[in-house]
Write an enzyme that holds these catalytic residues in place. Sequence first.
Site, short mmCIF file in Angstrom:
data_model
loop_
_atom_site.label_atom_id
_atom_site.label_comp_id
_atom_site.label_asym_id
_atom_site.label_seq_id
_atom_site.Cartn_x
_atom_site.Cartn_y
_atom_site.Cartn_z
N THR A 126 35.71 46.15 54.70
CA THR A 126 35.47 46.19 53.05
C THR A 126 36.47 46.91 52.09
O THR A 126 37.00 47.53 52.74
CB THR A 126 34.10 47.26 53.11
OG1 THR A 126 33.92 47.55 51.54
CG2 THR A 126 34.22 48.66 53.74
N ASP A 127 36.41 46.62 51.00
CA ASP A 127 37.30 47.19 50.00
C ASP A 127 37.23 48.68 49.56
O ASP A 127 38.23 49.37 49.33
CB ASP A 127 37.34 46.54 48.80
CG ASP A 127 36.06 46.65 47.97
OD1 ASP A 127 34.98 47.14 48.47
OD2 ASP A 127 36.10 46.19 46.55
N GLU A 128 35.97 49.06 50.40
CA GLU A 128 35.81 50.67 50.03
C GLU A 128 36.62 51.39 51.01
O GLU A 128 36.70 52.60 50.88
CB GLU A 128 34.16 51.22 50.45
CG GLU A 128 33.25 50.23 49.40
CD GLU A 128 31.73 50.89 49.39
OE1 GLU A 128 31.76 52.03 50.00
OE2 GLU A 128 30.91 50.16 49.06
N TYR A 151 29.96 56.22 55.30
CA TYR A 151 30.00 54.75 55.29
C TYR A 151 31.43 53.99 55.32
O TYR A 151 31.93 53.63 56.28
CB TYR A 151 29.11 53.82 54.52
CG TYR A 151 29.57 52.45 54.40
CD1 TYR A 151 29.28 51.60 55.36
CD2 TYR A 151 30.20 52.09 53.24
CE1 TYR A 151 29.71 50.37 55.27
CE2 TYR A 151 30.54 50.66 53.25
CZ TYR A 151 30.20 49.96 54.38
OH TYR A 151 30.56 48.34 54.35
N LYS A 155 33.99 52.71 58.58
CA LYS A 155 34.64 51.20 58.46
C LYS A 155 36.04 51.42 58.50
O LYS A 155 36.76 50.57 59.16
CB LYS A 155 34.34 50.53 57.30
CG LYS A 155 32.65 50.16 57.15
CD LYS A 155 32.35 49.12 58.15
CE LYS A 155 32.90 47.87 57.64
NZ LYS A 155 32.24 46.96 58.80
P1 NAD Z 1 23.55 44.16 56.40
O1 NAD Z 1 23.15 45.67 56.48
O2 NAD Z 1 22.66 43.35 55.24
O3 NAD Z 1 23.16 43.72 57.70
C1 NAD Z 1 23.84 44.28 58.98
C2 NAD Z 1 23.33 43.86 60.27
O4 NAD Z 1 23.81 44.40 61.31
C3 NAD Z 1 21.76 43.65 60.49
O5 NAD Z 1 21.15 42.58 60.77
C4 NAD Z 1 21.61 44.92 61.33
O6 NAD Z 1 20.32 44.60 62.19
C5 NAD Z 1 22.85 44.55 62.16
N1 NAD Z 1 23.16 45.80 63.02
C6 NAD Z 1 23.26 47.07 62.76
N2 NAD Z 1 23.62 47.95 63.61
C7 NAD Z 1 23.74 47.06 64.59
C8 NAD Z 1 24.16 47.26 65.81
N3 NAD Z 1 24.28 48.61 66.41
N4 NAD Z 1 23.96 46.53 67.13
C9 NAD Z 1 23.78 45.17 66.42
N5 NAD Z 1 23.51 44.74 65.19
C10 NAD Z 1 23.41 45.91 64.42
O7 NAD Z 1 25.10 44.02 56.11
P2 NAD Z 1 25.77 42.92 55.10
O8 NAD Z 1 25.62 43.61 53.69
O9 NAD Z 1 25.42 41.66 55.59
O10 NAD Z 1 27.41 43.34 55.69
C11 NAD Z 1 27.66 42.80 56.96
C12 NAD Z 1 29.31 43.38 56.81
O11 NAD Z 1 30.00 42.88 55.98
C13 NAD Z 1 29.24 44.66 57.43
O12 NAD Z 1 30.08 44.87 58.22
C14 NAD Z 1 29.75 45.35 55.82
O13 NAD Z 1 30.58 46.57 56.19
C15 NAD Z 1 30.64 44.16 55.42
N6 NAD Z 1 30.84 44.11 54.19
C16 NAD Z 1 29.79 44.15 53.25
C17 NAD Z 1 29.84 44.01 51.87
C18 NAD Z 1 28.73 43.83 50.84
O14 NAD Z 1 28.94 43.70 49.94
N7 NAD Z 1 27.34 43.75 51.36
C19 NAD Z 1 31.17 43.73 51.50
C20 NAD Z 1 32.20 43.93 52.02
C21 NAD Z 1 31.92 43.84 53.52
O1 DAU Z 2 32.65 47.03 48.18
C1 DAU Z 2 31.79 46.55 49.18
C2 DAU Z 2 30.75 47.31 49.55
O2 DAU Z 2 29.70 47.21 48.48
C3 DAU Z 2 30.27 46.99 50.76
O3 DAU Z 2 31.07 47.64 51.92
C4 DAU Z 2 28.77 47.88 51.04
O4 DAU Z 2 28.46 47.63 52.42
C5 DAU Z 2 27.86 47.57 49.88
O5 DAU Z 2 26.76 48.28 50.28
C6 DAU Z 2 28.52 47.70 48.74
O6 DAU Z 2 28.53 49.12 48.28
P1 DAU Z 2 28.40 50.01 46.88
O7 DAU Z 2 28.10 51.27 47.13
O8 DAU Z 2 29.30 49.37 46.02
O9 DAU Z 2 27.09 48.97 46.60
P2 DAU Z 2 25.44 49.33 46.22
O10 DAU Z 2 24.71 48.09 45.79
O11 DAU Z 2 24.98 50.49 46.76
O12 DAU Z 2 25.95 49.88 44.73
C7 DAU Z 2 26.79 49.42 43.65
C8 DAU Z 2 26.89 50.21 42.46
O13 DAU Z 2 25.70 50.36 41.94
C9 DAU Z 2 27.48 51.46 42.78
O14 DAU Z 2 28.40 51.89 41.73
C10 DAU Z 2 26.32 52.42 42.84
C11 DAU Z 2 25.34 51.83 42.02
N1 DAU Z 2 23.83 52.17 41.83
C12 DAU Z 2 23.29 51.53 43.28
C13 DAU Z 2 22.03 51.73 43.49
C14 DAU Z 2 21.41 51.30 44.44
C15 DAU Z 2 23.11 52.39 41.06
O15 DAU Z 2 23.48 52.85 39.84
N2 DAU Z 2 21.52 52.57 41.45
C16 DAU Z 2 21.01 52.28 42.50
O16 DAU Z 2 20.04 52.56 42.87
#
Ligand code: NAD
Ligand code: DAU
Length: 339
Positions: A126-128, A151, A155
């Site tokens: 992730t970019d985070e 988190y 990562k």
């Molecule tokens: P998500 O939370 O929707 O899904 C995570 C999945 O992993 C779930 O199906 C969960 O059951 C499974 N899981 C969790 N712990 C586990 C374990 N111990 N063993 C096996 N399975 C397990 O997540 P997502 O948003 O789909 O993210 C997927 C990946 O992409 C992550 O690695 C996350 O860090 C990365 N990522 C997410 C975003 C985003 O915006 N959502 C952006 C950049 C990178």
């Molecule tokens: O940048 C990639 C990341 O994006 C991934 O690695 C993470 O898994 C994914 O959860 C996401 O992280 P963020 O923290 O950026 O996403 P989130 O949707 O939780 O929040 C997006 C923005 O919105 C952040 O600035 C917080 C704000 N927010 C979020 C929630 C849930 C609110 O203002 N209110 C809310 O209730």
Amino acid sequence: MTNLLVTGGAGFIGSNFLNYILEDGEDYNIVNLDKLTYAGNLENLTQIESKKNYHFIKGDIGNYELVNHIFEEFKIQKVINFAAETHVDRSILGSEVFFRTNVIGTNVLLEAAKRFSVEKFLQVSTDEVYGSLGNAGLFTEDTPISPNSPYSSSKASADLMAMSFYRTYGLPVVITRCSNNYGAYQFPEKLIPLMIINALNDKKLPVYGDGMNVRDWIYVIDHNKAVKLALEKGEAGQVYNVGASNEMPNIEIIKLILKRLGKSENLIEYVKDRPGHDRRYAIDSTKIQNELGWKPAFNFEEAIEKTIDWYLGNQVWWQRIISGEYQKYYQLQYEKRNS
Ligand code: NAD
Ligand code: DAU
């Protein structure tokens, strides 16, 4: 035919990946290892569950015996590690499981990948991990790692460990670092689905801080095309940033959702800020564009419309989610915290 282990394939990005890669592809024999935590949902995978080249195994990536058994039994050649605890707010409420899954779990996978000499280990990051930007500048692959939340630090730890396996043992590790995804099947703890569902239910929309934190949004299909390319063509030992150059302040997205759903801005409620809240993310994806030929295909206006329509058309999917454990989480995160 490549034997591919996909972890976390029942989550948001993983299930979109499997639906995309198995749509008409016969190139991969896929094992999906997923623990089915609160975020994992097999309903996301109904369209591919009966394919001959797809196998689901419920289990933890941190389970050494199970993981080694899978590598041996299915003669795994490549790995994509999506599995993770992914929500920043939950990591603030309690970090232990984040380190157990994201760090120790990844270590178990890396050790097995080394033992069975896999051809490619793709760590989905992730970019985070880069931390927070000021008003200007973009994250490049050379930006120093400086995570701020439990988190993102878990990562970042996984990234450092994965790269150490490349440098020490020559394990062909590739890392992708993507910005914020949106699209179908995203669990409604994340900004976009949470705001859509609250608006549909005429519930308040909780905006952290001043609503001016910026995220760089990418449609999940564009991210997954980059993951597939990185798996097939990514160079071992390399990191690739993935982003669609679509920076937006949170409040702008929230207003857009309200407008699209015909709801009043009176639903917006400014609440206490997220501790350690990163101010701005913005990705420079020049490297993956130049070296692997990736570029995003969807523009935000079109893809956010598709996403909102998906939540409108799939109310049974999200109603089941928000009627369960989610209620307890919501209370802890929002109602108790802000009273
Ligand atoms: P998500 O939370 O929707 O899904 C995570 C999945 O992993 C779930 O199906 C969960 O059951 C499974 N899981 C969790 N712990 C586990 C374990 N111990 N063993 C096996 N399975 C397990 O997540 P997502 O948003 O789909 O993210 C997927 C990946 O992409 C992550 O690695 C996350 O860090 C990365 N990522 C997410 C975003 C985003 O915006 N959502 C952006 C950049 C990178
Ligand atoms: O940048 C990639 C990341 O994006 C991934 O690695 C993470 O898994 C994914 O959860 C996401 O992280 P963020 O923290 O950026 O996403 P989130 O949707 O939780 O929040 C997006 C923005 O919105 C952040 O600035 C917080 C704000 N927010 C979020 C929630 C849930 C609110 O203002 N209110 C809310 O209730």
